[in-house]
Design an enzyme around this catalytic site. Sequence first.
Site, PDB file in Angstrom:
ATOM      1  N   PRO A   2       0.860  -1.349  -0.053  1.00 38.36           N
ATOM      2  CA  PRO A   2      -0.180   0.012  -0.155  1.00 38.36           C
ATOM      3  C   PRO A   2       0.904   1.156  -0.075  1.00 38.36           C
ATOM      4  O   PRO A   2       1.867   1.435   0.838  1.00 38.36           O
ATOM      5  CB  PRO A   2      -0.801  -0.100   1.400  1.00 38.36           C
ATOM      6  CG  PRO A   2      -0.192  -1.013   2.148  1.00 38.36           C
ATOM      7  CD  PRO A   2       0.887  -1.884   1.201  1.00 38.36           C
ATOM      8  N   LYS A  61       3.930   6.307   4.305  1.00 40.59           N
ATOM      9  CA  LYS A  61       3.168   4.993   4.402  1.00 40.59           C
ATOM     10  C   LYS A  61       2.808   4.713   5.665  1.00 40.59           C
ATOM     11  O   LYS A  61       2.456   3.307   6.032  1.00 40.59           O
ATOM     12  CB  LYS A  61       3.649   3.905   3.388  1.00 40.59           C
ATOM     13  CG  LYS A  61       4.104   4.249   1.927  1.00 40.59           C
ATOM     14  CD  LYS A  61       5.077   3.010   1.500  1.00 40.59           C
ATOM     15  CE  LYS A  61       5.534   3.401   0.117  1.00 40.59           C
ATOM     16  NZ  LYS A  61       6.503   2.420  -0.326  1.00 40.59           N
TER      17      LYS A  61
END
Length: 290
Positions: A2, A61
């Site tokens: 992600p 992140k």
Amino acid sequence: MPELPEVEVVRRGLQSWAVGRRITDLEILDARTLRRHGQGPQDFIEQVTGACIDSAQRRGKYLWLPMKTGSGEGTAMVVHLGMSGQMLVSRSDIPDQRHLRCRFVLDDGADELRFVDQRIFGGLYVDRLIAVDDAPGETIPSTIVHIGRDPLDRLFSLDEVFAHAQRRRTEIKRILLDQSVAAGIGNIYADEALWRAGLHFATPVNSMSHDEVSAIYAAAHEVMTEALDQGGTSFDSLYVNVNGESGYFARSLNVYGRAGENCRRCNSTIVRSAFMNRSSHYCPVCQPIP
């Protein structure tokens, strides 16, 4: 993995549904989820039980939940999503997800915060918060102070990025992926930003002008903002928000994952090449090899 938009979608969900709530109990279903917590599972349980989730924070992140405890503030639960980690807010009467690793009971027990991780590359740990030098009043977990600000951060400095780039003899994509320079950009959005800026991933960064570097990070800002508006880029039911819903920005990708398809700008064929043990996608006409 992600990237910034997907983690920001989760952060916003936690901000709406979990902040201000107290963790009254928790259950560790797989101790491997706590392998980054050096003091062991029991210490993690003791530090988290009874704590109130004060906010939901992110840099690049990296996601963390500052906690208020009986002894005051100064710690946070850091959430490392890895490749397949999910933070889901669920009613307690909803059946457990298949890869549930940790369950946090909230308030009176009607709701739960669940950490689900299919591949167990992610994890949770408690860390102390320390002050940030360039932002009075801002704190960050001690384990991620080496992470740079991201292009969506109000204090992101393009001049600092450019100065760093001029000292390196490497390709522009390596700089884009270097989380200590600017956080949050991974393989997907690096490829998309380079396509928008019309530059090949192997362009020597120390040969680039300030305007060229600026154009790439402006493109990264643009594409990640668009992805965020669409809930991020979800693949195979991964990278979902706290309600388990998938983002749909994958439909808007221009080069990533489109090898062999036509470029939406010039109609040439998108190419995939190996780079840094992963793949890079580009248009050979819009992004000529340097």
